[in-house]
Design an enzyme around this catalytic site. Structure first.
Site, PDB file in Angstrom:
ATOM      1  N   HIS A   1       0.811  -1.208   0.000  1.00 34.80           N
ATOM      2  CA  HIS A   1       0.000   0.000   0.000  1.00 34.80           C
ATOM      3  C   HIS A   1       0.847   1.262   0.000  1.00 34.80           C
ATOM      4  O   HIS A   1       0.368   2.322  -0.361  1.00 34.80           O
ATOM      5  CB  HIS A   1      -0.884  -0.050   1.255  1.00 34.80           C
TER       6      HIS A   1
ATOM      7  N   LYS B   1       3.120   4.382  -0.720  1.00 31.86           N
ATOM      8  CA  LYS B   1       3.193   5.254  -1.899  1.00 31.86           C
ATOM      9  C   LYS B   1       4.341   6.232  -1.680  1.00 31.86           C
ATOM     10  O   LYS B   1       4.214   7.197  -0.932  1.00 31.86           O
ATOM     11  CB  LYS B   1       1.856   5.954  -2.118  1.00 31.86           C
TER      12      LYS B   1
ATOM     13  N   HIS C   1      -8.906  10.809  -0.461  1.00 31.99           N
ATOM     14  CA  HIS C   1      -8.195   9.532  -0.550  1.00 31.99           C
ATOM     15  C   HIS C   1      -6.941   9.565   0.325  1.00 31.99           C
ATOM     16  O   HIS C   1      -6.273   8.569   0.526  1.00 31.99           O
ATOM     17  CB  HIS C   1      -7.817   9.209  -2.013  1.00 31.99           C
TER      18      HIS C   1
ATOM     19  N   LYS D   1      -4.952   9.921   3.966  1.00 29.13           N
ATOM     20  CA  LYS D   1      -5.190   9.426   5.322  1.00 29.13           C
ATOM     21  C   LYS D   1      -4.393  10.333   6.233  1.00 29.13           C
ATOM     22  O   LYS D   1      -3.195  10.522   6.024  1.00 29.13           O
ATOM     23  CB  LYS D   1      -4.716   7.990   5.483  1.00 29.13           C
TER      24      LYS D   1
HETATM   25  C1  LIG Z   1      -7.368  -3.391  -1.209  1.00 28.27           C
HETATM   26  N1  LIG Z   1      -6.679  -2.321  -1.815  1.00 28.27           N
HETATM   27  C2  LIG Z   1      -6.771  -0.998  -1.393  1.00 28.27           C
HETATM   28  C3  LIG Z   1      -7.602  -0.620  -0.350  1.00 28.27           C
HETATM   29  C4  LIG Z   1      -7.639   0.723   0.032  1.00 28.27           C
HETATM   30  C5  LIG Z   1      -6.845   1.676  -0.627  1.00 28.27           C
HETATM   31  C6  LIG Z   1      -6.847   3.101  -0.186  1.00 28.27           C
HETATM   32  O1  LIG Z   1      -5.778   3.754  -0.299  1.00 28.27           O
HETATM   33  O2  LIG Z   1      -7.869   3.565   0.313  1.00 28.27           O
HETATM   34  C7  LIG Z   1      -6.032   1.274  -1.680  1.00 28.27           C
HETATM   35  C8  LIG Z   1      -5.208   2.265  -2.398  1.00 28.27           C
HETATM   36  O3  LIG Z   1      -5.793   3.169  -3.019  1.00 28.27           O
HETATM   37  O4  LIG Z   1      -3.968   2.140  -2.348  1.00 28.27           O
HETATM   38  C9  LIG Z   1      -5.977  -0.051  -2.062  1.00 28.27           C
END
Ligand SMILES: CNc1ccc(C(=O)O)c(C(=O)O)c1
Length: 458
Positions: free
Chosen positions: A118, A120, A346, A348
């Protein structure tokens, strides 16, 4: 006031926490000012340095779209893509990378079920030095178009020369150590080269603490290196706050995991205990108030994207049905202060603010949603922290800025303060859900037309 004092005042006010948002299309330009917002092309532009190579850590990629956002003369520089895709998705990514000989792929291992890569992050190597960028946006068009996303761009870290090798300050070298620890978790492979680049650059001017998660069952000294236990350690070590037990904690995120059948199982026990940590030895005899900011169905329906925004808010009905107690904590997404009430969140972010809404004790921008998979869950009588996913974010602490004040000042307090100003990504006071508000659930049907006249029928 004389002009000189005005200049002094504006001079004084220049000290902002370097937390930025992404540019949003179709809102007033004043909310995309370079003091507030940045676009992907800006981040990758040659104004930031003479790019030699880059590494892109993320969850979702559109490789041709990404490469097009590099300056034309930099699109054939070495580009390492660190992903978590497996099986069919991995083959699709390999096919997408095929036409670009400068692109290498590296698959992060996910040893525990339901984990995701996840994180980034961008590592940008220039002739002049190295920059680290941490964001909440995937490397796809939709994430950089009409959403509220967070970005931290590091200062340009100069390459060590012999004399400044010993000058590194404690927190700067700590940032470098933490980043190296994180990169080591990926194991041997193309990241060897990037660990070397990190080692060769002076990061003493970082002004943030790295807050990351890596999959595993962490014990002993590793238990405090990741997830919410790392945050607990940092706040116990550096949380020099006078009595802030009454200060509310705010969590803001774009997805929610399964948190247990009641708040005492994880949310208000281990997780909130970490977020409410300070360096004071007296333990909390009551939960601090907690606000959980997550978009309502109405937030999504009326957003710039309409219901399509809900595709990036993957909260499922099955999970929500198990945790109705969250309703007591929910508040709406609202960002009039930054012109982003309709730019679906989007990012957090997590923070702790004074009851009079003028100060913040700390601020986190991270990829980590409200889930055990991201923050970790204590197991075996608290002896191990189980984390499923890779996550990365930054913690901003007042003492990492040249200010005598123990807190960040929120813009409302601009009058008196001469310390560091923190622009939160959302409005204060938070707006609790009404009885009619419902959290967005991405697998439910919604028939009231959105701003584009569409319904949502997953
Ligand atoms: C199961 N995969 C994801 C679940 C939530 C998110 C989020 O960031 O809310 C992302 C993403 O966008 O990286 C992927």
């Amino acid at each position: 006031e004389g002009s000189s004092s005005l200049e002094d005042k504006s001079e004084r006010m220049r000290n902002y926490v370097p937390f930025l948002l992404t540019k949003v299309r179709n809102i007033s330009g004043r909310f995309n000012d370079s003091k507030i917002a940045v676009g992907l092309r800006d981040i990758l532009s040659s104004k930031m340095g003479d790019l030699q190579a880059s590494a892109q850590f993320n969850y979702m990629f559109d490789i041709p779209w990404l490469i097009e956002h590099y300056p034309a003369d930099k699109r054939s520089k070495p580009l390492l893509i660190v992903h978590g895709d497996q099986r069919e998705k991995k083959h699709q990514l390999q096919e997408e990378a095929e036409p670009f000989p400068n692109v290498r792929l590296f698959q992060a291992k996910l040893p525990i079920a339901y984990g995701t890569h996840h994180s980034k992050m961008m590592l940008l190597l220039y002739a002049e030095g190295l920059r680290v960028v941490i964001t909440t946006a995937n490397l796809i068009h939709a994430d950089w178009d009409k959403k509220t996303q967070g970005v931290w761009i590091s200062p340009l870290f100069p390459k060590y020369s012999q004399e400044n090798q010993d000058e590194a300050g404690p927190e700067g070298s700590q940032f470098q150590k933490d980043l190296m620890d994180y990169l080591h978790q990926y194991g041997p492979g193309p990241l060897n080269e990037w660990r070397q680049h990190v080692a060769e650059h002076d990061m003493s001017n970082a002004k943030v603490r790295l807050l990351a998660s890596v999959p595993g069952r962490h014990i002993g000294i590793n238990k405090d290196k990741w997830g919410h236990m790392k945050l607990r350690k940092l706040l116990q070590q550096y949380g020099e706050f006078d009595d802030i037990d009454s200060w509310p904690v705010i969590g803001q995120f774009s997805s929610i995991g399964s948190l247990g059948p009641d708040k005492s199982k994880w949310l208000c026990s281990e997780w909130l205990r970490s977020l409410a940590s300070t360096n004071s030895l007296t333990s909390l005899d009551h939960d601090p108030s907690l606000h959980l900011m997550f978009p309502t169905v109405e937030n999504v329906r009326t957003s710039l994207e309409g219901y399509v925004a809900g595709g990036s808010l993957p909260y499922s009905w099955k999970t929500a049905a198990k945790q109705p107690y969250l309703k007591d904590f929910f508040c709406r997404w609202k960002s009039e202060c930054l012109g982003r009430s309709r730019a679906s969140p989007h990012l957090k972010s997590y923070t702790r603010i004074s009851p009079d809404l003028t100060k913040a004790a700390w601020f986190i921008m991270t990829s980590a949603n409200l889930s055990k998979a991201a923050w970790g869950a204590l197991e075996k009588n608290g002896s191990q922290l189980m984390i499923r996913s890779y996550e990365i974010g930054v913690l901003f602490l007042p003492q990492d800025f040249d200010t005598s004040e123990k807190f960040f000042n929120l813009p409302e307090n601009q009058a008196e303060s001469n310390g560091v100003i923190l622009r939160l990504p959302f409005d204060l006071p938070v707006v609790p859900y009404t009885n009619e508000d419902r959290p967005w659930l991405w697998d439910r049907q919604y028939s009231q037309p959105d701003v584009h006249g569409h319904r949502w029928n997953p």
